[in-house]
Write an enzyme that holds these catalytic residues in place. Structure first.
Site, PDB file in Angstrom:
ATOM      1  N   GLY B 148     -45.091  20.722  68.940  1.00 25.66           N
ATOM      2  CA  GLY B 148     -44.033  19.645  69.872  1.00 25.66           C
ATOM      3  C   GLY B 148     -43.524  18.835  68.563  1.00 25.66           C
ATOM      4  N   CYS B 149     -42.565  18.177  68.911  1.00 28.08           N
ATOM      5  CA  CYS B 149     -41.791  17.307  68.064  1.00 28.08           C
ATOM      6  C   CYS B 149     -42.025  16.066  67.916  1.00 28.08           C
ATOM      7  CB  CYS B 149     -40.291  17.010  68.470  1.00 28.08           C
ATOM      8  SG  CYS B 149     -40.661  16.040  69.804  1.00 28.08           S
ATOM      9  N   TYR B 150     -42.815  14.970  69.002  1.00 30.55           N
ATOM     10  CA  TYR B 150     -44.142  13.925  68.567  1.00 30.55           C
ATOM     11  C   TYR B 150     -45.058  14.269  67.996  1.00 30.55           C
ATOM     12  CZ  TYR B 150     -41.319  10.948  71.713  1.00 30.55           C
ATOM     13  OH  TYR B 150     -40.778  10.364  72.486  1.00 30.55           O
ATOM     14  N   SER B 153     -44.559  14.958  64.016  1.00 30.37           N
ATOM     15  CA  SER B 153     -44.764  13.376  63.122  1.00 30.37           C
ATOM     16  C   SER B 153     -46.071  12.954  63.215  1.00 30.37           C
ATOM     17  CB  SER B 153     -43.883  12.845  64.082  1.00 30.37           C
ATOM     18  OG  SER B 153     -43.939  12.532  64.977  1.00 30.37           O
TER      19      SER B 153
END
Lengths: 344, 344, 344, 344
Positions: B148-150, B153
């Protein structure tokens, strides 16, 4: 491997040249100059370039640059380019100049808008670098005057109908540009809280891009072609949308204006004439070298509305410069320029 | 030439895959599917792709897609991917799944957050596709669960210190994401007049990305690792900035936290640890596969602030998927991914 | 009719004072000063004020201003206010100072962050102008130090729990501010193309607002209260959202943290504690004097997440200054301040 | 105390009416209706209104509303208003209708653009609610057709020159509107990632606002007045900027076009003709009822460029509606409307 230098590399058009050329397999950037940031790595000024292009910015030494490069892109402010371009030309180098200094053929017109020209003897030989109109001359040129962003959008919108318009000064060019068109220098108008959520017309009736547009449309029309040109500041980073209004002398033929444009641009890799009923959006050409054009025609009044969209930093500046470079060196003309727009 | 299909090509991660792969010299996209827009050219849905990628969207027929492609990217909503991925795997195809369906190893954890899993037998063999942590497993995998993107990061921000933190549930992950992270489906929250000039926290205390972060950090830490994760909606199109707060058990060594990160990521092509005192900006990684990381360390309290920035659609989704594809097929891992960010 | 002057009227907080006071029935603005634009009508600098407030800006002559006004708002840069405020005080005038010059009680702390203080004798008598904490002192004060924007958002978020937190330096304050917080002076960071679509942390670990927050939270806590404070630059014009993380010593009571906050702020006209499960958005307080607060509490770990939103130019500056003026003069405290936020 | 009801209060123009009326000392809002959100407090739909206006939305019961209010604002979609307005009129109530349903005098023109009218008998008696042109009729009216946002900006820009233009269908109206003009209903075009950083023309050649503009300009000109009207979608929340191009029959007199406009609007409280050489910016009228106008005139060609700016939700909708209400009831006409624009 073609060696190129970028003079004035720390402005937006300079860094955009680096972005585009970093994907060009036939080109090596051998020097980048900046007066303000000489001695710094360019990636310290533009962290986006870290690990991709970390060369150190150097002060502009024309002899040194001429030794390092076959082709020089000059991305300097107006009036500065004309001081250095002759050096490069005399050294036998090719130059693509992104300033306005060599775009106007007539020195007196230049002077009226920009002030005295310091190298007027080069105005005639400079080729106006809009490939869709001057491809063959560009291929043979030593000095290309890369078009302005507003003129690129306006001229591409109007070129196909220029032989066929009514002479009443009725060409209206209503253009809207993103803020990067104003460059990297800070001003009150481009201070975020003042530009954001704002929109306005500026320099109404007297923008320096007018003579450039009139010159090129005049060539197409075969006569003097005054235009009414208004520009506006859009609260976006990139993009110019031009809405042009024109009355035609005669109807455009059985296929209508759509066929006229389709035919005119049929072999052009970077102009996309949209299907009837569709109109361009600047976000659909963002970060790309495309010019999208949409058309509306009112047969009753023989009136046309033509809408064009470009990215001011790419087709309106650095992308067109790379296109011109490809043409000059006989490379495949779309190299490094066929990346999809970043619509989101 | 590697043949790939994109299932669910009319969402943002689908079209971003097309954007990236259109510059990949070793890949041919042989099929693109969409339920909503089947039968239309994808360039009629995304005009940006006109003249670059004009293939017609087809409805999802798993057998047909399996015949056309060696590798399938599944860019479907959660719960939908798990219905079709097993078909492709049984047909011997490689799959890179961009949904959350195969990211969680523990089926009961998955069920607690997402509901019953329809193909739990694949959870163990799926490899969590974060190359910086699982490069070798990815190379050998048939099914990659693209992160996932979160989580991308957050995990990249924290991985280097995970063996060295105090266990007080004191890991704070304060993340902020651009609106494209919410996908292409329209909602009141993402209606322009309501998102623009706004900023808010959402799903405080209970976001589905939490278990994914805790799973991967737990592997690094060697024990259960609860985190406090808050996400916010930024009024920009792309980008996630994560600000993480952590207390360390012991100081990070003579070179400090800076050296710890430099060393950890020294061979990673897409992680750029910034010089001391510099911090990332989402616009410096926009449209690129980079993750930029900035560091601050307070020796007195043994406390660190770590800030990471990615483009949620690239490193947080489609770029990472292409990276995983390159790894699986033994290609140069940076192919099609080393384009400079579009910082302006 | 109360006569007020605005010293430094051509900055954002100055013009915001004019905006708010132009709707105040008990106040007349008798003088506005500006060094840069003295001699010009303020409406030529801020066309928005045309036909509403067209007074001419004058240079700062402290004696003259003191004669014209009962109360002076000083909206000058830090270090400048301290040069002129004593003049006004000696002339028997009330002063509400919007700079940081009189916010810190301890001169040595001030000096560590801002440099030598030229009028330290006024630090003790200045009242920190946060009405929710110091209403009664404000009413009796001659000099109000109007709080900073970040501190307002942070202190209001945390005040109700300050008697009840664990002392591990575990107070995390993650704040995000719109660009108007940086003022009207142009900089590269606030140049539209660089701020827009960007987001970053800045001055990590060392922002000047930290001592102000620690001072006020320390008063509430009854002991020294270090905080970890990080600020970020949001690409919007107005608004600060603060996400605070805190561990409590004891649970907040049967009604939970929600009741604690509801009770604490029950009589406050400008603090809106949101219902459980709701969180604030900066656009819901835009152009208003409200502070919205949303709460999340994890009983297992006795941990709370508190989110507050204000408009940095109103509750974070000029609106709070008008509130303080209303208090000093015994006016209805909400006059000119109960206009609905412009959420769209 | 005047009792008013707002029918369709959960759309943007409805909530803007509440925002403006909450500062009106002579008005009480006695009812607000919404089909979608009936039963909810309006502040739960628009949290900005919390503690300011917390009334519960009710379903539309025309008889009940007529009993509660003296004046009804109908802020319903086109075709819906005409179903309910006659009820209110028959009950002897005043109505200000913000839809397009009663703006067109000629039922056949209405039908060509909008479909069959269900209450054409009211078209003649409805007064077009542009106070600058129809103040006296508005004062005596029972039904005001509140003008559209685009027409307001276009008609105010052109009214002063309408007796003096050349008839070649050469009136060009190039308008640009913020996204709130599209209303609160979600669409793909107004999804944040697609509208943001975009700009496009839409409905080129055929927008429903054309007949409304032609009707009113025709009254001024004293003859049929076709216009070329193009509209564009600006990535901002509020604001319309119109750039109009017109050729005049005769020069505008010794004072030039500037004097012509100054004189025409000299007594108008909400039209601000800017000094020569200045042009409006939508942010300078934001959240206000002002229309700013800037002028350029080319004596050689007898051609004028007129630029106007309004806030589409205020002067283009709800503010103008409040202005009309003030006129109908003989109140000071600027009450609740002279707040300064929120330029930042």
């Amino acid at each position: 491997m073609l060696k190129v230098a970028i003079v004035g590399a720390s402005g937006y058009t300079g860094v955009e040249l680096i972005r585009l050329l970093s994907n060009h397999p036939e080109v090596e950037i051998t020097a980048v100059t900046s007066e303000q940031s000489a001695g710094k790595k360019i990636s310290s000024v533009f962290p986006s370039l870290t690990n991709i292009f970390d060369k150190t910015l150097e002060p502009l030494d024309a002899d040194l640059i001429a030794k390092k490069a076959d082709l020089i892109f000059t991305a300097l402010p107006h009036q500065k380019a004309m001081e250095v371009v002759p050096h490069f030309l005399k050294a036998g180098k090719k130059v693509i100049d992104l300033s306005a200094d060599f775009r106007i053929k007539d020195a007196s017109v230049f002077e009226a808008w920009y002030g005295v020209h310091k190298a007027p003897e080069y105005l005639k030989e400079a080729v106006y670098g809009l490939p869709e109109l001057h491809r063959e001359e560009i291929k043979k040129s030593q000095l290309v005057a890369n078009p302005g962003c507003y003129p690129t959008s306006a001229i591409l919108a109007l070129a196909p109908v220029m032989r066929n318009y009514i002479d009443l000064s009725t060409i209206i060019i209503d253009s809207k540009s993103g803020v990067s068109g104003a460059g990297r220098s800070v001003t009150q108008d481009t201070h975020f809280p003042e530009a954001n959520e704002g929109f306005k017309a500026y320099k109404v009736g007297s923008h320096r891009h007018t003579p450039e547009i009139e010159q090129e449309l005049g060539i197409m029309a075969g006569r003097r072609t005054p235009v009414t040109f208004t520009q506006h500041l859009l609260p976006v980073e990139r993009g110019i949308l031009t809405t042009a209004y024109v009355w035609l002398k005669t109807p455009p033929g059985p296929g209508g204006i759509q066929e006229l444009y389709d035919t005119f641009y049929t072999d052009e890799p970077f102009v996309r004439v949209m299907p009837a009923g569709s109109f361009p959006d600047i976000c659909q050409v963002r970060c790309s070298n495309f010019c999208d054009i949409g058309l509306w025609y009112d047969a009753k009044e023989n009136k046309a509305i033509i809408v064009s969209a470009i990215d001011n930093l790419v087709k309106g500046a650095s992308g067109q410069a790379v296109h011109n470079m490809n043409l000059i060196y006989g490379l495949e003309e779309t190299i490094a320029l066929l990346t999809p727009p970043t619509s989101i």
